[in-house]
Design an enzyme around this catalytic site. Structure first.
Site, PDB file in Angstrom:
ATOM      1  N   GLU A  76      -2.285  -1.632  -5.930  1.00 27.30           N
ATOM      2  CA  GLU A  76      -3.544  -0.731  -5.805  1.00 27.30           C
ATOM      3  C   GLU A  76      -2.661   0.230  -7.790  1.00 27.30           C
ATOM      4  OE1 GLU A  76      -6.304   1.747  -4.278  1.00 27.30           O
ATOM      5  OE2 GLU A  76      -4.792   1.224  -3.155  1.00 27.30           O
TER       6      GLU A  76
ATOM      7  N   ASP B 235       1.049  -1.288   0.305  1.00 30.23           N
ATOM      8  CA  ASP B 235      -0.411   0.163   0.550  1.00 30.23           C
ATOM      9  C   ASP B 235       0.927   1.221  -0.256  1.00 30.23           C
ATOM     10  OD1 ASP B 235      -2.757   1.348   0.221  1.00 30.23           O
ATOM     11  OD2 ASP B 235      -1.317   1.759   2.359  1.00 30.23           O
TER      12      ASP B 235
ATOM     13  N   CYS C  65     -12.249 -10.028   9.036  1.00 30.11           N
ATOM     14  CA  CYS C  65     -14.366 -10.673   9.145  1.00 30.11           C
ATOM     15  C   CYS C  65     -14.951 -10.252   7.041  1.00 30.11           C
ATOM     16  CB  CYS C  65     -15.475  -9.863   9.738  1.00 30.11           C
ATOM     17  SG  CYS C  65     -15.495  -8.494   9.607  1.00 30.11           S
TER      18      CYS C  65
ATOM     19  N   ASP D 174      -3.572   1.268   6.629  1.00 30.63           N
ATOM     20  CA  ASP D 174      -2.363   1.101   6.266  1.00 30.63           C
ATOM     21  C   ASP D 174      -1.674  -0.487   6.123  1.00 30.63           C
ATOM     22  OD1 ASP D 174      -1.927   3.764   4.900  1.00 30.63           O
ATOM     23  OD2 ASP D 174      -0.817   4.677   6.190  1.00 30.63           O
TER      24      ASP D 174
ATOM     25  N   CYS E 191     -13.377  -2.512  13.571  1.00 30.04           N
ATOM     26  CA  CYS E 191     -14.246  -2.905  12.800  1.00 30.04           C
ATOM     27  C   CYS E 191     -15.691  -3.725  14.063  1.00 30.04           C
ATOM     28  CB  CYS E 191     -13.884  -4.369  11.932  1.00 30.04           C
ATOM     29  SG  CYS E 191     -15.323  -4.792  11.243  1.00 30.04           S
TER      30      CYS E 191
ATOM     31  N   CYS F 286     -12.519  -4.676   6.228  1.00 31.41           N
ATOM     32  CA  CYS F 286     -12.210  -5.419   7.157  1.00 31.41           C
ATOM     33  C   CYS F 286     -10.857  -6.947   7.253  1.00 31.41           C
ATOM     34  CB  CYS F 286     -13.237  -6.077   8.530  1.00 31.41           C
ATOM     35  SG  CYS F 286     -12.248  -6.144   9.931  1.00 31.41           S
TER      36      CYS F 286
ATOM     37  N   CYS G 117     -16.689  -6.424  14.307  1.00 29.75           N
ATOM     38  CA  CYS G 117     -16.542  -7.901  14.866  1.00 29.75           C
ATOM     39  C   CYS G 117     -14.786  -7.827  16.055  1.00 29.75           C
ATOM     40  CB  CYS G 117     -15.265  -8.116  13.410  1.00 29.75           C
ATOM     41  SG  CYS G 117     -13.628  -8.330  12.849  1.00 29.75           S
TER      42      CYS G 117
END
Length: 383
Positions: free
Chosen positions: A276, A192, A331, A356, A347, A328, A349
């Site tokens: 990316e 990233d 999950c 990052d 999150c 996430c 969860c």
């Protein structure tokens, strides 16, 4: 694979004058060819063929008193300048017809003698050579001293002599290289790219952004202020321009060296590298433009791509619309919104993510999924 090997040149004063003459002749031939084609288009005439254009702006022009000095340089230099013009027109027509991918290509423009970068190209027809003493022998220029930092892997097919904005001379050899597969590695990595950290890897490692431009920004600002006070056309102004150019080249050289070392390390240690697909052109039009240009993401990704191909590694780009930051990695839930100032988030969860590092893990997972898809693997995830 064809690669370029660049080496520093140290021409003597007479050789610098000969190179300046060659730069000027190549520029004049390019501009004459462009002018001839524009005039033919304005008169409603068909596009001039390459052979007819070469005959008009080189062969016949040498016989006239106005262009007789074109014979003082190697004919290959003039032919290659015209070949660059022909290539520019072919790219333009391919872009207009839709056969060329990517953004649209603009029509070629006239070259100026005030350009910061000047270049000429010699092919094998020019019979350039490397002497027994390690000098570069160029026709009608002489034996130029070269600083060899490494050996050439094969016989070069062409050499481009470049004078950059700081007044330095370089020889850029095009050579054919064989692939050098590396031993297989078990690791794969997702990357990233960012501004706070240049890169965050899926294994949790964070690579600090060097910010080369930021380091010399104060000296660069003072040099530009001093330049603005110099009278145009004076010798002091030329010295001030050269000082600003040297600072910029120092930044670009340091950035390129950093990208080479980091990309080599990542390709050597990982069997697959996933990144990316960033819209760098769009990001360069925001208020973060200076930082984006300083990071040099496009140059870094290009190095990763060609080194992966040469060394038998896998390199792939993940779709830029993939929600790598909001997804996430534990999950699979997607957060509703996440502004740029949110560096950590929790999150539903219960997992707490570094923005990052979480994005890098998701890029790795998405890259692996696309790779299995392309190889015919199962699309449906396991239960």
């Amino acid at each position: 694979m064809q690669l370029r090997y660049n080496f520093r040149l140290y021409p003597a004063p007479p050789q610098r004058a000969a190179l300046a003459r060659a730069f000027g002749c190549a520029r004049v031939v390019f501009n004459d060819g462009l002018r001839a084609r524009r005039e033919a288009r304005a008169a409603g005439l068909p596009h001039l063929p390459d052979g007819e254009l070469s005959k008009r702006v080189i062969t016949e022009a040498k016989k006239t008193p106005e262009r007789a000095w074109l014979g003082e340089v190697s004919a290959v230099v003039l032919q290659q300048a015209l070949a660059d013009l022909n290539t520019a027109y072919r790219n333009l027509f391919a872009s207009l017809s839709g056969t060329r991918k990517g953004p649209g290509i603009a029509p070629p423009r006239f070259r100026s003698r005030k350009d910061n970068r000047q270049a000429i190209r010699f092919t094998r027809n020019a019979r350039f050579s490397i002497t027994a003493g390690g000098k570069l022998r160029l026709p009608k220029i002489g034996d130029v001293r070269v600083r060899w930092s490494r050996g050439l892997p094969s016989e070069p097919s062409s050499v481009t002599v470049i004078k950059d904005s700081a007044g330095r001379y370089f020889a850029s050899f095009v050579v054919e290289t064989a692939d050098e597969p590396l031993p297989e590695a078990a690791a794969e990595v997702g990357i990233d790219l960012g501004l706070t950290h240049f890169a965050v890897l899926s294994d949790g490692r964070k690579i600090t952004s060097p910010k080369f431009l930021h380091r010399v920004e104060r000296r660069l600002r003072k040099a530009q202020q001093a330049l603005s006070r110099k009278q145009k056309g004076s010798a002091n102004r030329r010295k001030a321009v050269a000082r600003v150019a040297r600072l910029h080249t120092r930044v670009s050289d340091a950035r390129r060296d950093y990208h080479h070392k980091l990309s080599t390390e990542l390709i050597r240690d990982n069997q697959a590298v996933y990144v990316e697909d960033l819209a760098v052109n769009g990001l360069a039009r925001t208020r973060l433009a200076k930082s984006v240009h300083d990071a040099g993401w496009s140059q870094f990704l290009a190095m990763l791509e060609y080194k992966a191909e040469r060394h038998g590694r896998t390199f792939a780009k993940v779709d830029r619309w993939f929600p790598s930051s909001k997804l996430c990695s534990e999950c699979g839930a997607v957060a509703e919104s996440m502004p740029l100032n949110t560096r950590e988030w929790a999150c539903v969860c219960g997992a707490v993510h570094d923005r990052d590092a979480n994005a890098a893990k998701n890029i790795l997972a998405a890259g692996r999924a696309e790779r299995l898809n392309a190889c015919g693997g199962t699309v449906r995830p396991a239960a």
